[in-house]
Design a protein around this motif. Structure first.
Motif, short mmCIF file in Angstrom:
data_model
loop_
_atom_site.label_atom_id
_atom_site.label_comp_id
_atom_site.label_asym_id
_atom_site.label_seq_id
_atom_site.Cartn_x
_atom_site.Cartn_y
_atom_site.Cartn_z
N ARG B 168 0.85 -1.18 0.00
CA ARG B 168 0.00 0.00 0.00
C ARG B 168 0.89 1.25 0.00
O ARG B 168 1.94 1.28 0.65
N THR B 171 2.56 7.71 0.69
CA THR B 171 2.51 9.05 0.10
C THR B 171 3.41 9.13 -1.14
O THR B 171 4.33 8.33 -1.31
N GLU B 207 -11.78 8.37 -10.77
CA GLU B 207 -10.85 9.18 -9.97
C GLU B 207 -10.75 10.59 -10.54
O GLU B 207 -10.71 11.58 -9.81
N GLU B 210 -13.65 12.59 -9.59
CA GLU B 210 -13.61 13.07 -8.22
C GLU B 210 -12.61 14.20 -8.02
O GLU B 210 -12.92 15.21 -7.37
N TYR B 211 -11.38 14.05 -8.58
CA TYR B 211 -10.30 14.97 -8.22
C TYR B 211 -10.01 16.05 -9.26
O TYR B 211 -9.39 17.06 -8.94
N GLU B 253 -1.72 11.74 -5.90
CA GLU B 253 -1.45 12.26 -4.57
C GLU B 253 -2.73 12.35 -3.71
O GLU B 253 -2.66 12.56 -2.51
N ASN B 254 -3.90 12.22 -4.36
CA ASN B 254 -5.17 12.34 -3.64
C ASN B 254 -5.88 11.00 -3.46
O ASN B 254 -6.59 10.78 -2.47
N ALA B 255 -5.71 10.11 -4.43
CA ALA B 255 -6.53 8.89 -4.46
C ALA B 255 -6.27 8.00 -3.25
O ALA B 255 -5.19 8.02 -2.65
N ARG B 256 -7.32 7.24 -2.86
CA ARG B 256 -7.19 6.28 -1.76
C ARG B 256 -6.94 4.90 -2.37
O ARG B 256 -7.22 4.66 -3.55
N ASN B 257 -6.47 3.99 -1.52
CA ASN B 257 -6.24 2.61 -1.95
C ASN B 257 -5.37 2.51 -3.21
O ASN B 257 -5.74 1.93 -4.21
N VAL B 258 -4.19 3.16 -3.10
CA VAL B 258 -3.22 3.07 -4.19
C VAL B 258 -2.14 2.09 -3.76
O VAL B 258 -1.71 2.10 -2.60
N TYR B 259 -1.74 1.24 -4.69
CA TYR B 259 -0.72 0.22 -4.39
C TYR B 259 0.49 0.41 -5.28
O TYR B 259 0.38 0.96 -6.37
#
Lengths: 355, 355
Positions: B168, B171, B207, B210-211, B253-259
Motif C-alpha cells: 500500500r 505518500t 478518480e 472526483e479529483y 497524490e489524492n486517491a485512496r487505496n493506491v498500491y
C-alpha cells in the motif's frame, strides 16, 4: 624585374577536419576569412607588379586556387608535374622566369604562412631586394624569436651588420630540442628560419648546379623542352627523375655568402591548430569564434563551425573545436600535435568503408 | 482485455543536438539502435496483444512514429489535439478504450524510458494486472533506488506486503533535495516513481471525476463527440478548454487505496545525456561509441556521430560528444544539465538568422 614566387604545393593533414586534398592548407580561411594564398599575394603586392606574381603548384591545385582567388589566371601559375619539395620547385620557377627575364629577381614565399606586421615585412624584403640587386647575394629572411620554439629551424648570424638590418649567415640549424632552443635564444645570435628567400634566378640556378647537380641536369632537360614549345610530356619525363630535396638542405646549408635580413613582423608558419588559435584575434574570453558557435563557460578556445550547424561547447577551456563538412575535431590546445594521427585514422575509416 | 497505453507526446530539448521537434526523444535511437518507442512496445508485448497497443500522441508525431516503426498503423494511435500533460492524455485514452471495451485494463507507460531487466519488469506488471483484475485497485510501479537521485519523484510505502511484491502507498513525494533523498534511501521505505501505472479505464475515469472534475467534464464532451462519429472539430473544441495537469499531481497524490508494485529492473527515465551514457554498454575504455568516431586517449565518454562525418576526440575524458545533422555538442558528463540552455541558444541563433 622582381617576381614573387609563391610555393603552394603542400596538402597538410595537421588542419583536419578543415584541410583535405580538395582544400589544402594554403586555401584555408584561417585569418580574416581569406584563403592563406590570397593573404600571401596581398602581402607582397606593394613590391611586386600583379603580372609578376607566380604560384608554383601541382596540376590538381590550379583549379582550386583560381576558384579561391578568381583574379588569378593561367599566366600566374608555374605548374610542377609532381611535388618534389622546395629545391625542384624553386629550380623550375628559376628556369621558367629566366625565359622571360634573364635578370629576374625572385622573392620566394611559402603560400601558407602568416605575417601580422606587413609594413615591417615589406621593409625587410625591400632591404633583401636591394642587397640582391647590388651584390647578387643570396638573402633569407630571419625572424626575431620570442620563445624557444622547437618547431622551427634557426639561423645563426654574425653580429656586425653588412647593411642596416642585414647580417652574414654563420650557419643554418635544424629544429632544436627545447634545451638547445633556449641556448639559441640566450646567445641572441639566432633567428627563426622563415623559409622566405630573395635571389636572382641566375644565381640560385648556379647554386643548384654546384650543390645539386642531378637536379640541375633535370632542369636543363626541362629548359630544352620549354624552349622547344613546352611539350608537357617531355617536361613530365624530365621531372620524373627528380628526387625530393629541400632548398635549405640542398643549397642554403652549403652556399657561401648568404645573408639574412633581420625581421620582427609577427611571422608564423601556422603549423598547427594552436598556431591558428594564437595568431588570431581573441574576444574578451580569449576565444576565437567563427560561424554559429555557442560557448558556455568556455575560455581561451578556438571554436569554428563552417556550415549552418551550430557547434556548442560547454564547460571546456583551452580546446580546439572545429566542425566542417569533413568531420569534427575536439582537442586540447596542448595536444594539437596528435591531429595528424587523427587524419590518418580518418583515412583508414574511409578506406575501410570503401572496401 | 489488457491494453498498453504508451504516452508519447513529449519533445524534449535535453538531447540536443539529437532531439528536435522533428525527432522527439521517443524516436531517438539511444539504445540498441532502436527508437525508444519501439523498445517500449517490444518490452510490453509479452503481456499485451499487438492490436491492444495504443500510443497517445499529438497529430504532428503520428507520421514520424509510423516512419520510425513501420508496423504501426492508424488503429494504434490515440491522437490528442494538443499535449496537455499526463492527466488529459490518460483521461482521453480511458474514454476511447471504454468505447471498445467497458472493462478495459490500462498499462500506462511513458514512451521514452529505458528498462534493462525486461523479465523482472514483466513480472512486476503481471502482479499489478492481477491486483487490478481482482480488486479494481490503482497500481503504480516503484523502483528500488540505488542512489540518492534528486531527479526523480519518490513513493513511500507500507512495510507489509498486501500480496507478494505489492504494498500500500503511504505518500507520493516530489523530487527531493540531496539531503532528503539520502534520508529517503536510509529509511528503506521509499521507491522511485516510475510513471508506470496499471488500472481499469473505468476506475481512473472515476478518480478523474472526483479529483479533476473540470477535466472530467471536458472528457464527457469528447466522449459525446466520439459516440456521434468522432467529429474532429468538436473533439478539438472540447480539448481546448483542458488545462495541463499531471496524473501524479491531479490524481495519485489524492486517491485512496493506491498500491505500488515493487520492482528492481534497471529502470531509467533517460532524462539527459549522462543517463544515456550510463545506461548504455561501455567498451573496455568505458566509452559508448556509435558511428565513425575516433577517440585518442579518451575514456568514459559518449562519442556519437550520426552521419558519415567522422568525430574525433583527443585527450578528453568524461565528456559527451554528439554530432548530428542538427549540430554538435561537447560537454563534460557532469554538466549535461546545461544542454537545455544550449538548445535555447540554438533556437535564438536560428531565429536571428530568419529575421
Amino acid at each position: 624585374m622582381v617576381y614573387a614566387v609563391i610555393m603552394a604545393g603542400g596538402i597538410g593533414t595537421r588542419f583536419w577536419p578543415m584541410s583535405t586534398p580538395e582544400r589544402p592548407k594554403q586555401l584555408l580561411r584561417l585569418f580574416r576569412d581569406k584563403p592563406m594564398i590570397e593573404l600571401t599575394i596581398n602581402r607582397i603586392s606593394p613590391l611586386v607588379a600583379w603580372e609578376k606574381i607566380r604560384i608554383v603548384t601541382i596540376p590538381e591545385q590550379v583549379k582550386l586556387m583560381t576558384e579561391a582567388v578568381p583574379r588569378l589566371s593561367g599566366k600566374h601559375f608555374i605548374v610542377e608535374p609532381f611535388a618534389r619539395n622546395t629545391a625542384p620547385c624553386i629550380g623550375l620557377a628559376a628556369v621558367e622566369l629566366m625565359q622571360e627575364d634573364p635578370d629576374a629577381i625572385m622573392v620566394v614565399l611559402p603560400a601558407d604562412h602568416l605575417i601580422t606586421e606587413e609594413q615591417e615585412f615589406i621593409k625587410s624584403v625591400q632591404r633583401g631586394i636591394s642587397m640582391v640587386q647590388e651584390t647578387d647575394a643570396i638573402v633569407t629572411l630571419g625572424i626575431k624569436p620570442n620563445r624557444p620554439e622547437t618547431g622551427y629551424g634557426y639561423i645563426q648570424y654574425e653580429r656586425d651588420e653588412v647593411q642596416p638590418g642585414l647580417h652574414r649567415v654563420v650557419t643554418f640549424a635544424e629544429k632544436p630540442n627545447l634545451e638547445t632552443a633556449r641556448r639559441f635564444i640566450a646567445t641572441q645570435e639566432f633567428l627563426w628560419n622563415s623559409g622566405i628567400f630573395i635571389w636572382s634566378a641566375r644565381r640560385i640556378l648556379s647554386e643548384i648546379e654546384e650543390y645539386i647537380p642531378e637536379l640541375y641536369a633535370a632542369l636543363e632537360d626541362v629548359q630544352t623542352a620549354l624552349e622547344q614549345g613546352g611539350d608537357i610530356i617531355r617536361i613530365k619525363r624530365a621531372y620524373q627523375s627528380i628526387k625530393p630535396i629541400s632548398i635549405d638542405y640542398g643549397v642554403m646549408e652549403n652556399a657561401r655568402n648568404v645573408y639574412v635580413a633581420h625581421g620582427d613582423f609577427g611571422w608564423s608558419d601556422v603549423g598547427n591548430w594552436e598556431e591558428a588559435y594564437r595568431m588570431n584575434e581573441h574576444d574578451s574570453s580569449g576565444n576565437v569564434k567563427y560561424g554559429p558557435v555557442i560557448g558556455i563557460d568556455t575560455e581561451n578556445s578556438f571554436l569554428y563551425s563552417e556550415d549552418d550547424r551550430p557547434l556548442a561547447v560547454v564547460g571546456l577551456s583551452n580546446v580546439i573545436a572545429v566542425d566542417t563538412a569533413e568531420g569534427t575535431l575536439i582537442c586540447p590546445r596542448d595536444r594539437v600535435q596528435e591531429v595528424r594521427q587523427v587524419a590518418e585514422e580518418v583515412f583508414k575509416l574511409k578506406n575501410k568503408k570503401k572496401r
